[in-house]
Design a protein around this motif. Sequence first.
Motif, PDB file in Angstrom:
ATOM      1  N   GLN A  10     -33.940  -4.070 -13.958  1.00 22.18           N
ATOM      2  CA  GLN A  10     -32.692  -3.815 -13.249  1.00 22.18           C
ATOM      3  C   GLN A  10     -32.259  -5.057 -12.446  1.00 22.18           C
ATOM      4  O   GLN A  10     -31.068  -5.313 -12.307  1.00 22.18           O
ATOM      5  CB  GLN A  10     -32.853  -2.612 -12.317  1.00 22.18           C
ATOM      6  N   ALA A  11     -33.224  -5.788 -11.919  1.00 20.90           N
ATOM      7  CA  ALA A  11     -32.891  -6.993 -11.158  1.00 20.90           C
ATOM      8  C   ALA A  11     -32.211  -8.036 -12.048  1.00 20.90           C
ATOM      9  O   ALA A  11     -31.257  -8.690 -11.621  1.00 20.90           O
ATOM     10  CB  ALA A  11     -34.145  -7.569 -10.512  1.00 20.90           C
ATOM     11  N   ASP A  12     -32.685  -8.189 -13.294  1.00 17.91           N
ATOM     12  CA  ASP A  12     -32.038  -9.119 -14.221  1.00 17.91           C
ATOM     13  C   ASP A  12     -30.606  -8.697 -14.497  1.00 17.91           C
ATOM     14  O   ASP A  12     -29.696  -9.524 -14.554  1.00 17.91           O
ATOM     15  CB  ASP A  12     -32.799  -9.190 -15.541  1.00 17.91           C
ATOM     16  N   ARG A  13     -30.417  -7.415 -14.660  1.00 21.15           N
ATOM     17  CA  ARG A  13     -29.071  -6.914 -14.912  1.00 21.15           C
ATOM     18  C   ARG A  13     -28.159  -7.122 -13.710  1.00 21.15           C
ATOM     19  O   ARG A  13     -26.983  -7.450 -13.849  1.00 21.15           O
ATOM     20  CB  ARG A  13     -29.138  -5.446 -15.301  1.00 21.15           C
ATOM     21  N   MET A  14     -28.693  -6.946 -12.518  1.00 19.64           N
ATOM     22  CA  MET A  14     -27.881  -7.140 -11.320  1.00 19.64           C
ATOM     23  C   MET A  14     -27.516  -8.601 -11.134  1.00 19.64           C
ATOM     24  O   MET A  14     -26.399  -8.931 -10.746  1.00 19.64           O
ATOM     25  CB  MET A  14     -28.624  -6.617 -10.094  1.00 19.64           C
ATOM     26  N   ILE A  69     -24.397  -6.865  -3.938  1.00 27.35           N
ATOM     27  CA  ILE A  69     -25.801  -7.264  -4.015  1.00 27.35           C
ATOM     28  C   ILE A  69     -26.589  -6.706  -2.846  1.00 27.35           C
ATOM     29  O   ILE A  69     -27.745  -6.292  -3.004  1.00 27.35           O
ATOM     30  CB  ILE A  69     -25.962  -8.798  -4.139  1.00 27.35           C
ATOM     31  N   VAL A  70     -25.992  -6.615  -1.672  1.00 25.78           N
ATOM     32  CA  VAL A  70     -26.681  -6.024  -0.523  1.00 25.78           C
ATOM     33  C   VAL A  70     -26.950  -4.540  -0.777  1.00 25.78           C
ATOM     34  O   VAL A  70     -28.046  -4.033  -0.519  1.00 25.78           O
ATOM     35  CB  VAL A  70     -25.876  -6.239   0.773  1.00 25.78           C
ATOM     36  N   ALA A  71     -25.965  -3.845  -1.322  1.00 27.09           N
ATOM     37  CA  ALA A  71     -26.151  -2.425  -1.623  1.00 27.09           C
ATOM     38  C   ALA A  71     -27.237  -2.228  -2.680  1.00 27.09           C
ATOM     39  O   ALA A  71     -28.055  -1.308  -2.579  1.00 27.09           O
ATOM     40  CB  ALA A  71     -24.840  -1.823  -2.098  1.00 27.09           C
ATOM     41  N   PHE A  72     -27.281  -3.094  -3.685  1.00 26.22           N
ATOM     42  CA  PHE A  72     -28.304  -2.978  -4.717  1.00 26.22           C
ATOM     43  C   PHE A  72     -29.696  -3.196  -4.146  1.00 26.22           C
ATOM     44  O   PHE A  72     -30.628  -2.443  -4.435  1.00 26.22           O
ATOM     45  CB  PHE A  72     -28.039  -3.994  -5.832  1.00 26.22           C
ATOM     46  N   VAL A  73     -29.844  -4.219  -3.321  1.00 32.21           N
ATOM     47  CA  VAL A  73     -31.161  -4.519  -2.748  1.00 32.21           C
ATOM     48  C   VAL A  73     -31.625  -3.376  -1.847  1.00 32.21           C
ATOM     49  O   VAL A  73     -32.787  -2.971  -1.885  1.00 32.21           O
ATOM     50  CB  VAL A  73     -31.129  -5.865  -1.994  1.00 32.21           C
ATOM     51  N   ARG A  74     -30.730  -2.835  -1.048  1.00 30.17           N
ATOM     52  CA  ARG A  74     -31.115  -1.727  -0.163  1.00 30.17           C
ATOM     53  C   ARG A  74     -31.504  -0.486  -0.958  1.00 30.17           C
ATOM     54  O   ARG A  74     -32.378   0.265  -0.559  1.00 30.17           O
ATOM     55  CB  ARG A  74     -29.991  -1.403   0.803  1.00 30.17           C
ATOM     56  N   ARG A  75     -30.881  -0.275  -2.102  1.00 35.33           N
ATOM     57  CA  ARG A  75     -31.196   0.899  -2.917  1.00 35.33           C
ATOM     58  C   ARG A  75     -32.447   0.678  -3.763  1.00 35.33           C
ATOM     59  O   ARG A  75     -33.263   1.578  -3.935  1.00 35.33           O
ATOM     60  CB  ARG A  75     -30.022   1.216  -3.835  1.00 35.33           C
ATOM     61  N   ALA A  76     -32.616  -0.513  -4.292  1.00 35.20           N
ATOM     62  CA  ALA A  76     -33.733  -0.787  -5.199  1.00 35.20           C
ATOM     63  C   ALA A  76     -35.053  -0.968  -4.465  1.00 35.20           C
ATOM     64  O   ALA A  76     -36.101  -0.567  -4.968  1.00 35.20           O
ATOM     65  CB  ALA A  76     -33.428  -2.023  -6.040  1.00 35.20           C
ATOM     66  N   TRP A  77     -35.030  -1.591  -3.288  1.00 34.47           N
ATOM     67  CA  TRP A  77     -36.243  -1.850  -2.530  1.00 34.47           C
ATOM     68  C   TRP A  77     -36.117  -1.258  -1.128  1.00 34.47           C
ATOM     69  O   TRP A  77     -35.662  -1.938  -0.207  1.00 34.47           O
ATOM     70  CB  TRP A  77     -36.511  -3.346  -2.444  1.00 34.47           C
ATOM     71  N   PRO A  78     -36.493   0.008  -0.971  1.00 39.69           N
ATOM     72  CA  PRO A  78     -36.383   0.605   0.368  1.00 39.69           C
ATOM     73  C   PRO A  78     -37.331  -0.079   1.350  1.00 39.69           C
ATOM     74  O   PRO A  78     -38.353  -0.641   0.966  1.00 39.69           O
ATOM     75  CB  PRO A  78     -36.768   2.062   0.148  1.00 39.69           C
ATOM     76  N   SER A  79     -36.977   0.007   2.627  1.00 37.78           N
ATOM     77  CA  SER A  79     -37.813  -0.633   3.643  1.00 37.78           C
ATOM     78  C   SER A  79     -39.105   0.157   3.825  1.00 37.78           C
ATOM     79  O   SER A  79     -39.254   1.285   3.370  1.00 37.78           O
ATOM     80  CB  SER A  79     -37.054  -0.730   4.965  1.00 37.78           C
ATOM     81  N   ALA A  80     -40.069  -0.420   4.538  1.00 38.50           N
ATOM     82  CA  ALA A  80     -41.384   0.197   4.715  1.00 38.50           C
ATOM     83  C   ALA A  80     -41.273   1.537   5.446  1.00 38.50           C
ATOM     84  O   ALA A  80     -42.008   2.475   5.149  1.00 38.50           O
ATOM     85  CB  ALA A  80     -42.306  -0.747   5.481  1.00 38.50           C
TER      86      ALA A  80
END
Length: 93
Positions: free
Chosen positions: A29-33, A74-85
């Motif tokens: 998914q990261a490659d696609r983004m 890209i910010v929305a994708f990162v927040r959705r793909a990698w949730p915080s601890a």
Amino acid sequence: MTAFYLGLTSFLLVTLAAGMWRILRGPSQADRMLAAQLFGTTAVAMLLVLAQAMEQPALRDVGLVFALLAAVTIVAFVRRAWPSAGEESGDDA
């Protein structure tokens, strides 16, 4: 000089085809983004070149709006793909 700008825009359009291949064949998914980000960056570049070629300053404004939308995407994708601890552990602190 206008022919140069139109040729440059055509070249950028060809790079979009390469990005489409990466979106369709990307292993993750990261490659696609990142390929989608390539679309946004290339669209901004094309708009800036066309604004210069056609002497239309409004196209520069549209390019700036596209650049802002690409950053928000890209910010929305990162927040959705990698949730915080804190979100992973389920703590409601």
